[in-house]
Design an enzyme around this catalytic site. Structure first.
Site, PDB file in Angstrom:
ATOM      1  CB  SER A   3     116.203  54.592  44.284  1.00 43.53           C
ATOM      2  OG  SER A   3     116.909  53.430  44.646  1.00 43.53           O
ATOM      3  CG  HIS A  26     112.116  54.341  42.535  1.00 48.06           C
ATOM      4  ND1 HIS A  26     112.176  53.027  42.115  1.00 48.06           N
ATOM      5  CD2 HIS A  26     112.993  54.431  43.573  1.00 48.06           C
ATOM      6  CE1 HIS A  26     113.035  52.368  42.852  1.00 48.06           C
ATOM      7  NE2 HIS A  26     113.546  53.194  43.746  1.00 48.06           N
TER       8      HIS A  26
END
Length: 296
Positions: A194, A240
């Site tokens: 991610s 993230h």
């Protein structure tokens, strides 16, 4: 009586008399060694020389335009992620719970060895910084990340070029790992692509801005994904955001910094772009090392 002068012979085939010549260099050449040109015909040696002198058309990132648009690096990264997942699923004997198998420990040896745990990285297990970016918790986690990589990679890899695209991906991965090391608990485990994918989100947004295209859809997509990251428990927000920041900065260094620094040639622009990528990667590594030292 004077003898007839012998006919000139081809410069590349001395045994072949010819009445033809290259209109560029004037040397005699046989039909096999001549190529049609806009004016007259050129010998193969002049054709090669002209190709070397022709400046290659490049994209805004410095990649050679017109090369194969097949995103081989994107497909390669997807393949590596899938293979790693298959190994963890085989080791855990569970296709859908490849990480923990319903217990508090990792039943896959590869998952156990690669998952990012700040306290364990501080003991010298640096492979986790990169390895964790190829691990996934279950098939849904894998599928979502690989779908995003497939969608973004096909649009971003050709204009960046394969090596630059791979570098942005890895720098984004390092940025996500650095944020996890810095902001997560020492024993908190993190895995997934991610961070790197978020970095590609930022990079393609910068590319759209550089090309003066509408980036609204990317703003919306990033906003939705950040909302999901903050809303669902056990998602690595730090990873993230760290990947997003690193990927965005990497793209800015490639696409905007050379012009801001007044690069006069394509070579200078490419050098500045690569240097900016190296600096961002080194900063991420420095953050990881500093955090590892404090935890050690």
């Amino acid at each position: 009586m004077n003898p007839q002068p012998s006919a000139p012979t081809c410069v590349r085939h001395p045994d072949r008399p010819t009445g033809l010549a290259c209109t560029r260099c004037g040397r005699p050449a046989c039909p096999e060694c001549l190529r049609p040109a806009s004016v007259g015909q050129h010998c193969v040696d002049c054709v090669r020389a002209g190709q070397k002198e022709t400046r290659q058309v490049r994209t805004v990132a410095g990649a050679v335009a017109g090369r194969s648009t097949v995103p081989y690096v994107t497909y390669g990264l997807i393949l590596v992620n899938v293979v790693v997942y298959a190994i963890t699923a085989f080791q855990s004997r569970d296709l859908f719970d490849n990480a923990q198998g319903g217990t508090t420990f990792f039943t896959s040896r590869l998952f156990y060895d690669w998952v990012l745990v700040p306290a364990v990285v501080s003991n010298g297990e640096w492979i986790r910084v990169i390895g964790s970016g190829f691990l996934h918790y279950g098939p849904i986690h894998l599928a979502l990340n690989m779908f995003a990589l497939w969608v973004i990679g096909r649009s971003l890899e050709p204009p960046l070029g394969r090596l630059r695209f791979l570098a942005v991906y890895l720098v984004s991965m390092l940025g996500g790992a650095a944020a996890c090391m810095l902001f997560q608990g020492p024993l908190e485990a993190t895995a997934g692509a991610s961070g790197a994918v978020y970095g590609l989100f930022g990079a393609i947004t910068v590319l759209l801005l550089r090309l003066r295209q509408n980036a609204t859809q990317m703003y919306i997509l990033i906003g939705i994904n950040l909302f999901i990251s903050f809303s669902i428990p056990h998602i690595s927000i730090a990873g993230h955001l760290g990947g997003l920041v690193a990927g965005t900065l990497a793209a800015l260094g490639l696409l905007f910094l050379p012009e801001r620094l007044g690069a006069k040639t394509q070579e200078a622009a490419r050098s500045i772009g690569w240097a900016s990528l190296a600096v961002i990667g080194l900063i991420a590594l420095a953050i990881i090392a500093a955090r590892a030292i404090t935890l050690g």
